[in-house]
Write a protein that holds these residues in place. Structure first.
Motif, PDB file in Angstrom:
ATOM      1  N   PHE A 194       0.831  -1.205   0.000  1.00 15.35           N
ATOM      2  CA  PHE A 194       0.000   0.000   0.000  1.00 15.35           C
ATOM      3  C   PHE A 194       0.863   1.252   0.000  1.00 15.35           C
ATOM      4  CE2 PHE A 194      -1.956   3.441   2.417  1.00 15.35           C
ATOM      5  CZ  PHE A 194      -3.082   3.665   1.651  1.00 15.35           C
TER       6      PHE A 194
ATOM      7  N   HIS B 109       2.273   1.733  -3.439  1.00 13.05           N
ATOM      8  CA  HIS B 109       1.209   2.204  -4.335  1.00 13.05           C
ATOM      9  C   HIS B 109       0.922   3.692  -4.111  1.00 13.05           C
ATOM     10  CE1 HIS B 109      -2.600   1.964  -6.600  1.00 13.05           C
ATOM     11  NE2 HIS B 109      -3.142   2.650  -5.607  1.00 13.05           N
TER      12      HIS B 109
ATOM     13  N   TRP C  27      -6.109   0.901  -5.998  1.00 11.16           N
ATOM     14  CA  TRP C  27      -5.559   0.118  -4.892  1.00 11.16           C
ATOM     15  C   TRP C  27      -6.365  -1.167  -4.678  1.00 11.16           C
ATOM     16  CZ3 TRP C  27      -2.026  -1.884  -2.290  1.00 11.16           C
ATOM     17  CH2 TRP C  27      -2.302  -2.599  -1.127  1.00 11.16           C
TER      18      TRP C  27
END
Length: 430
Positions: free
Chosen positions: A54, A57, A106
């Motif tokens: 995460f 990203h 995501w």
């Protein structure tokens, strides 16, 4: 056997060469946009690997708004007001679209990783927390809750069961306490905002004072939220963590943004803004709060654990000198044992990114450099978190996960709130 369990809690048996390879790729060779997720997954488990996925990203997606925001900042400084106003409005629309696409992509990235790591429909078989209490009843606990059984057929199948209505009563009892703390935060923030208009010298430091105020109350409430969550008597770590996420997010949302919302929507109707421009004051306030929280966050993640470990070593060295008159060099394995134990959750890491995401998306129209500041911070955040997990704390236990948990719902909340906030702001200002 007892000593073996204690050793395992400090430094569980690693994959051979795993920690050295991770240390090489994440700390010595600095490539924040190319985090070795496969190594993180193998060494720490899917839960921590997904956090770094995460973060990676988020870092990649910040590249575009960071440099668009820099261009907008230059336009605002060098052009006439009507041109800069139009540019800011277009930038706000861009940020709204960007935030929506960021969240959607995501979800896609998360699904790809869950499939690749064979974590689809993953359900962790969790043990009951040691602190869980409740009377023994005929039935069994499942991910769906307590399943009662016929006592005549299954007289020996019993499990602890804490009634949901009893937990709901605790929720109701803790609500006034939560409301009281929120009221103190609002009153304290408004008092700082009002006093800055009375005292010219105080106004120059009000942004710093408000930032310190936010940091202190976040820390105080964090301890209270953990106590309240323990008091609610949750059975599993996942239930405990989800309850804590709601408490921490709700409080920090108000505590982190209340002063900025006051300047953006209320102050212009009650008193004069700095330089007679509330957008200027909003950007000024955001810059102080945002940068202060960045520095404090880095200190908490790296500086504080290092200082605690060094203090422990220094105190033990002093005791050794008093007893034997000499100090032997500390071994690496002894140093690891003195590190702060990993708390078992990623709440603070996700919460830090969540609050930062709000600063970037809600108020970047007043401070276009916010995405750039977040981008530069997160470049180092990957390295700092690598140092924290590899060198700053005892090694976490391996944990599987399909997604980032309850934080996924929080980003959905942000997505809807961003649209409302930007539309409201530009109906008033544009």
């Amino acid at each position: 056997m007892e000593g073996s369990k204690q050793n395992q809690s400090v430094f569980p048996t690693p994959h051979k060469g795993g920690v050295e390879q991770l240390d090489q790729e994440m700390i010595r060779t600095f490539r924040p946009w190319n985090t070795p997720l496969h190594l993180l997954r193998r060494y720490f488990g899917e839960k921590i690997a997904l956090y770094f996925a995460f973060l990676q990203h988020y870092l990649k997606w910040l590249f575009a708004p960071a440099f668009v925001g820099l261009a907008v900042f230059i336009v605002v400084l060098t052009t006439e007001k009507h041109i800069s106003d139009v540019t800011i409005c277009l930038f706000s629309i861009f940020i709204t679209i960007w935030a929506t696409l960021f969240a959607k992509f995501w979800l896609r990235r998360n699904a790809v990783l869950a499939h690749r790591w064979n974590m689809r429909d993953f359900v962790r078989e969790e043990q009951e927390l040691p602190t869980y209490e409740g009377p023994l009843e005929v039935g069994f606990n499942s991910p769906l809750g307590f399943i009662p059984l016929d006592e005549s057929k299954y007289p020996n199948t019993k499990a602890k069961h804490y009634p949901e209505d009893a937990r709901c009563k605790k929720y109701l009892m803790s609500t006034p306490l939560f409301g009281g703390i929120i009221s103190v935060v609002i009153i304290g923030t408004v008092a700082i905002m009002i006093f800055r208009n009375i005292n010219v010298y105080f106004s120059a430091f009000s942004g710093i004072i408000n930032g310190v105020f936010i940091v202190i109350f976040n820390q105080l409430y964090n301890n209270l939220a953990i106590w309240l969550t323990n008091w609610e008597n949750h059975r599993t770590e996942t239930a405990w963590e989800n309850a804590l996420v709601v408490k921490k997010f709700s409080f920090q949302f108000v505590n982190s943004y209340i002063s900025l919302y006051y300047i953006a929507f209320v102050k212009d109707h009650l008193s004069d803004c700095l330089e007679d421009d509330c957008v200027y004051e909003l950007g000024y306030q955001l810059a102080f709060i945002f940068l202060l929280q960045i520095f404090w966050g880095q200190f908490q993640e790296i500086g504080l654990p290092y200082l605690i470990a060094r203090i422990k070593i220094r105190m033990e060295d002093s005791a050794t000198v008093r007893q034997s008159g000499e100090v032997k060099p500390i071994k690496s394995i002894e140093y690891q044992a003195k590190l702060t134990p990993f708390e078992g959750t990623l709440l603070d890491d996700y919460n830090e990114m969540m609050i930062q995401f709000g600063y970037v998306t809600f108020f970047s129209s007043a401070f276009p450099l916010a995405p750039l500041a977040a981008f530069l911070n997160n470049i180092f955040e990957v390295r700092v978190d690598g140092i924290k997990y590899l060198r700053g704390t005892q090694r976490p236990h391996y944990q599987g996960a399909e997604n980032i948990g309850n934080w996924q719902n929080r980003y959905g909340f942000y997505e809807s709130w961003i649209c409302h906030h930007q539309l409201c702001r530009h109906v008033l200002d544009c």
